[in-house]
Scaffold this active site. Structure first.
Site, short mmCIF file in Angstrom:
data_model
loop_
_atom_site.label_atom_id
_atom_site.label_comp_id
_atom_site.label_asym_id
_atom_site.label_seq_id
_atom_site.Cartn_x
_atom_site.Cartn_y
_atom_site.Cartn_z
CG HIS A 1 68.03 74.00 63.58
ND1 HIS A 1 67.62 73.35 64.79
CD2 HIS A 1 68.39 72.60 62.92
CE1 HIS A 1 67.85 72.21 65.11
NE2 HIS A 1 68.39 71.78 63.85
CG ASP B 1 66.72 75.47 67.29
OD1 ASP B 1 65.77 75.92 66.40
OD2 ASP B 1 67.40 74.72 67.26
CB SER C 1 67.02 68.91 64.42
OG SER C 1 68.55 68.94 64.74
#
Ligand code: 4AZ
Length: 393
Positions: free
Chosen positions: A184, A246, A343
């Protein structure tokens, strides 16, 4: 990264542990080694080596002292890390100048049966060529990492439609060619919200300074690499809110020359893998949101306990999110969490051979730091085969 961890508390705790361990630990496997002066010594924990322990306690530590400590590192599975080749020497022999540690290139391990795709060498490093421990982290504890801690951390740089550059997601160097991150961070909303991923920054510590120094120790200038190829996991769907698979690989161009401040993390290969137990403490690191700022300028670290998977599944099911086994939950304590900007970064633990292994990739959560809401991480061990099959020399 949000945290209420206090620097002082942890320092006192660590110092107490170190002292009590020094007294308690009487049995030590003896492994012979040569120190940087080529004198014969024993590879033991630095805490059991009075000559080098006195060096590490110097304040300030000169760059020559630090180079001697770094060059004295050795590998021994017994005792507390880091291990050093212990002699009576406290510094480089009669040398006048400060020798620089030579750049280290990971030695690819031989095709190791179940680890490597058939017919291809294993391009992922194993200890001691990955996941080195910090020599300074007993001083800089709490939220800020030490200058030489988690030296595989990468920062991803984006360019928006107006040409403005922004540092956002994290990543981790896994060999001299590839950075592991979250899918992502590469495709989907990120393109609209941040921009197009263009560059990887390595060797960073404090993004607000050109040269990062702590107590006369300075790291080397950062390096930036453009991305030759972006490989998103084939099963990742940017429209699926479950964020399964992910994970993504970034191939750097040209490859990086490793140094003391740029080293790869170890991955949980079949041969070095250890089970991850509920309650176990893992460490997450990044430059993401903190309780007081949208981004941290200094590389942060935080301990998080692994959450029971079924409990985490039930929790996220209340938001119609279906978690699978290849996702790992950690945290869930008030204000202790990874957050946006973290992230793609690594969730790590110290494992086999006292090296650092990446067990998770920061994926998502229900906002950040909410009591009872763990963060969700992509479970790296489930993707090691994909990584091995995908990377090339
Ligand atoms: C994010 O927005 C994000 N608490 C990352 C991790 C977590 C929450 C949000 C985990 O990138």
């Amino acid at each position: 990264m949000k945290s209420t961890l206090r620097i002082g508390d942890f320092g006192v705790f660590l110092a107490t542990c170190l002292l009590s361990f020094t007294v308690l630990e009487t049995v030590q496997a003896q492994q012979s080694c040569r120190n940087p002066n080529q004198n014969r010594g024993t590879c033991i924990s630095i805490y059991d080596c009075p000559s080098l322990f006195s060096v590490v306690q110097k304040n300030p530590l000169s760059s020559e002292d630090r180079n001697f400590l770094v060059s004295s590192k050795c590998i021994n599975g017994v005792g507390r890390q880091p291990h050093v080749c212990c002699t009576n020497d406290r510094g480089f022999g009669v040398q006048e100048s400060t020798p620089q540690p030579s750049p280290v290139t990971p030695t690819p391990t031989r095709n190791s049966g179940p680890n490597g795709p058939q017919g291809q060498g294993n391009l992922l490093p194993s200890p001691p060529n990955c996941g080195p421990n910090s020599f300074m982290n007993k001083i800089y504890n709490g939220n800020d990492t030490a200058l030489d801690e988690f030296v595989w951390m990468a920062l991803l740089e984006y360019v928006d439609r107006t040409g403005r550059r922004e540092l956002s997601c994290g990543g981790s160097l896994i060999n001299n060619r590839y950075v592991l991150t979250a899918a992502h961070c590469v495709i989907g909303e990120v393109l609209k919200e941040v921009g197009r991923l263009t560059t990887v920054r390595l060797g960073e510590y404090d993004t607000s300074k050109d040269l990062d120094c702590i107590d006369n120790n300075c790291n080397q200038p950062i390096i930036e690499r453009s991305i030759e190829e972006t490989i998103v996991h084939p099963e990742y769907d940017p429209l699926n809110k479950d964020r399964t698979h992910d994970i993504a690989l970034l191939r750097l161009d040209p490859p990086v020359l490793l140094n003391e401040y740029i080293q790869p993390v170890c991955l949980p290969l079949v041969s070095t893998r250890q089970a991850i137990n509920t309650g176990e403490l893992l460490v997450v690191s990044g430059w993401g949101r903190t309780t007081t700022a949208r981004k941290s300028t200094i590389k942060q670290k935080l301990n998080l306990a692994v959450t029971d998977h079924a409990t985490c599944q039930r929790k996220f099911a209340t938001r119609n999110i279906k978690l699978i086994e290849s996702q790992l939950c950690a945290g869930g304590e008030y204000y202790k969490d990874s957050c946006d900007g973290d992230s793609g970064g690594p969730l790590m633990r110290e494992g086999f051979n006292n090296a650092w292994y990446q067990e998770g990739v920061v994926s998502f959560g229900n906002r950040c730091g909410l009591e009872g809401w763990p963060g969700v991480y992509t479970r790296v061990s489930d993707y090691v085969d994909w990584i091995q099959e995908t990377i090339r020399p």
